[in-house]
Design a protein around this motif. Structure first.
Motif, PDB file in Angstrom:
ATOM      1  N   ALA A  34      60.730  12.750  68.288  1.00  0.00           N
ATOM      2  CA  ALA A  34      62.068  12.326  67.897  1.00  0.00           C
ATOM      3  C   ALA A  34      62.961  12.177  69.124  1.00  0.00           C
ATOM      4  N   LEU A  35      62.835  13.115  70.039  1.00  0.00           N
ATOM      5  CA  LEU A  35      63.662  13.052  71.244  1.00  0.00           C
ATOM      6  C   LEU A  35      63.349  11.813  72.068  1.00  0.00           C
ATOM      7  N   GLU A  37      61.925   8.973  71.013  1.00  0.00           N
ATOM      8  CA  GLU A  37      62.047   7.668  70.370  1.00  0.00           C
ATOM      9  C   GLU A  37      63.414   7.414  69.759  1.00  0.00           C
ATOM     10  N   ALA A  38      64.098   8.456  69.342  1.00  0.00           N
ATOM     11  CA  ALA A  38      65.385   8.207  68.701  1.00  0.00           C
ATOM     12  C   ALA A  38      66.364   7.701  69.745  1.00  0.00           C
ATOM     13  N   LEU A  39      67.112   6.702  69.381  1.00  0.00           N
ATOM     14  CA  LEU A  39      68.156   6.233  70.283  1.00  0.00           C
ATOM     15  C   LEU A  39      69.467   6.930  69.933  1.00  0.00           C
ATOM     16  N   ALA A  40      69.328   8.024  69.204  1.00  0.00           N
ATOM     17  CA  ALA A  40      70.521   8.728  68.761  1.00  0.00           C
ATOM     18  C   ALA A  40      71.198   9.394  69.938  1.00  0.00           C
ATOM     19  N   ASP A  41      72.376   9.873  69.660  1.00  0.00           N
ATOM     20  CA  ASP A  41      73.163  10.557  70.673  1.00  0.00           C
ATOM     21  C   ASP A  41      72.634  11.987  70.756  1.00  0.00           C
ATOM     22  N   VAL A  42      71.494  12.162  71.392  1.00  0.00           N
ATOM     23  CA  VAL A  42      70.790  13.442  71.317  1.00  0.00           C
ATOM     24  C   VAL A  42      71.347  14.422  72.340  1.00  0.00           C
TER      25      VAL A  42
ATOM     26  N   ASP B  28      73.117   0.024  69.598  1.00  0.00           N
ATOM     27  CA  ASP B  28      72.641   1.409  69.748  1.00  0.00           C
ATOM     28  C   ASP B  28      71.568   1.752  68.716  1.00  0.00           C
ATOM     29  N   ARG B  75      67.039   8.245  61.504  1.00  0.00           N
ATOM     30  CA  ARG B  75      67.500   8.592  62.855  1.00  0.00           C
ATOM     31  C   ARG B  75      67.767   7.357  63.716  1.00  0.00           C
ATOM     32  N   HIS B  78      71.543   6.434  63.665  1.00  0.00           N
ATOM     33  CA  HIS B  78      72.564   7.387  64.093  1.00  0.00           C
ATOM     34  C   HIS B  78      73.533   6.770  65.096  1.00  0.00           C
ATOM     35  N   GLY B  79      73.013   5.964  66.000  1.00  0.00           N
ATOM     36  CA  GLY B  79      73.879   5.323  66.984  1.00  0.00           C
ATOM     37  C   GLY B  79      74.763   6.336  67.699  1.00  0.00           C
ATOM     38  N   TYR B 100      69.027  18.213  62.987  1.00  0.00           N
ATOM     39  CA  TYR B 100      68.981  18.825  64.314  1.00  0.00           C
ATOM     40  C   TYR B 100      69.307  17.828  65.422  1.00  0.00           C
ATOM     41  N   LEU B 101      69.268  16.556  65.107  1.00  0.00           N
ATOM     42  CA  LEU B 101      69.602  15.545  66.108  1.00  0.00           C
ATOM     43  C   LEU B 101      71.109  15.401  66.310  1.00  0.00           C
TER      44      LEU B 101
END
Lengths: 58, 226
Positions: A34-35, A37-42, B28, B75, B78-79, B100-101
Motif C-alpha cells: 500500500a505504501l 503503490e498508493a498515491l495517497a498522502d501517506v 493525484d 486508496r 485519497h489524493g 491507516y493511510l
C-alpha cells in the motif's frame, strides 16, 4: 526456454520480496504494498504503529 | 504545518443532473473522478477532487452552510484528502482496511462490512481493486451506484472489472462484483458512476446499469499474479 524462465522469474520475485521487505514492527506485505503503490498522502509515521484488528476478508 | 503556497486555479465541477456534480480528473488519483451528490440532510463528496481554488470555491458554494461527508471508495481516490480536510473540516468515512493511510485526518470514521449514512446512502465493502474498496449506493430518488474503481470504463457505454498491475486481489474483485449484483437488488436498477478516469466513455458521464459488461477484462501486457 519457457520451462526455465518461469522458475527463474518466481525465484527472482521471492528474492526481491525478502530483500525489499525486511522491515521491523509487524509490517505486512499488505502495508508495504500500500505504501509503495498508493498515491495517497501517506504519513510514514504509520510504520511504527501496531496494526489494528480488522474484519477478515470475505 | 501551515500551507503557504497558493493553489492552482483549476476548473469547477460540471453539473450532470440537478443533484449531481462531477469534478475534473484528479492527477493525484491517476485521473480518477470524484462526485458530489446533493442529498438531504447530509450531502456527500465521493472521493477526493483535485485540490484547486475552483474546487474549494465550488465545495463551499455547494455545501451552503451544511456539513457534508467525504466518502473514500478506495486508496487510489485519497489524493490530497488530508489537506482538503484541513481546509474544510468535513468528516471523512473510509473502509477500515484503508484508515491507516490517513493518520492525520480528524474526524475519520470507519466501517467494516456495510454502512448507512444520515441521508440513507448505503455503503458496501467490495475488496479487490484495493483492500478497502467500497461502493456507495444512493437509492431512489437519486438512484446512482458510485462504484469507485470496482467497475472501470473500458469502451463507449461499457464498464467492467479490470485487472491490472495495481489490482490488490483479482479473485476477490470477481467475488465482490457478484456480491454487488445481489446487494443492489433489481428494483429500480441504478445508474453507474465510476471513480476511475471516464475518458473511455467519450463524453458520457453516468452509464446505465446495462453498461456493466458481464465478462471480466484484463489489461493488455500485464502479468497475471500467482
Amino acid at each position: 526456454m519457457a520451462f526455465i524462465k518461469r522458475p527463474i522469474r518466481r525465484l527472482r520475485r521471492k528474492a526481491l520480496l525478502h530483500q525489499t521487505f525486511r522491515l521491523p514492527q509487524r509490517l505486512s506485505l499488505h502495508t508495504i504494498g500500500a505504501l509503495r503503490e498508493a498515491l495517497a498522502d501517506v504519513d510514514l509515521r504509520i510504520v511504527n504503529q501496531p496494526l489494528p484488528q480488522l474484519t477478515p476478508f470475505p | 504545518m501551515t500551507l503557504t503556497s497558493s493553489l492552482e486555479q483549476g476548473r469547477p465541477p460540471q453539473q450532470i443532473r440537478e443533484d449531481l456534480w462531477l469534478f475534473p480528473p484528479n492527477r493525484d488519483c491517476l485521473g480518477g473522478s470524484s462526485w458530489w451528490l446533493d442529498c438531504v440532510p447530509e450531502p456527500v463528496l465521493i472521493d477526493c477532487p483535485p485540490l484547486t481554488e475552483a474546487t474549494l470555491q465550488a465545495l463551499e458554494r455547494l455545501a451552503a452552510g451544511r456539513i457534508p461527508r467525504l466518502l473514500l471508495t478506495n486508496r487510489e481516490g485519497h489524493g490530497r484528502v488530508r489537506r482538503l480536510q484541513e481546509r474544510l473540516g468535513w468528516p471523512v468515512l473510509v473502509q477500515e482496511q484503508e484508515a491507516y493511510l490517513l493518520p492525520g485526518v480528524d474526524p475519520l470514521e470507519t466501517f467494516a462490512q456495510t454502512h448507512r449514512t444520515a441521508s440513507g446512502l448505503r455503503l458496501l465493502w467490495t475488496p479487490g481493486p484495493t483492500p478497502g474498496s467500497c461502493v456507495v449506493h444512493a437509492p431512489a430518488p437519486w438512484n446512482v451506484l458510485f462504484c469507485g474503481r470496482l467497475l472501470v470504463p473500458v469502451a463507449v457505454g461499457v464498464l467492467a472489472g479490470l485487472q491490472h498491475r495495481r489490482t490488490f486481489h483479482w479473485p476477490r474483485q470477481q467475488r465482490s462484483l457478484e456480491r454487488l449484483r445481489d446487494w443492489v437488488g433489481s428494483d429500480p436498477l441504478p445508474s453507474l458512476a465510476s471513480g476511475a478516469g471516464l475518458g473511455a466513455l467519450r463524453g458520457e458521464r453516468l452509464a446505465p446499469w446495462s453498461a456493466w459488461a458481464d465478462g471480466f477484462h484484463q489489461a493488455p501486457h500485464q502479468e497475471t499474479p500467482t
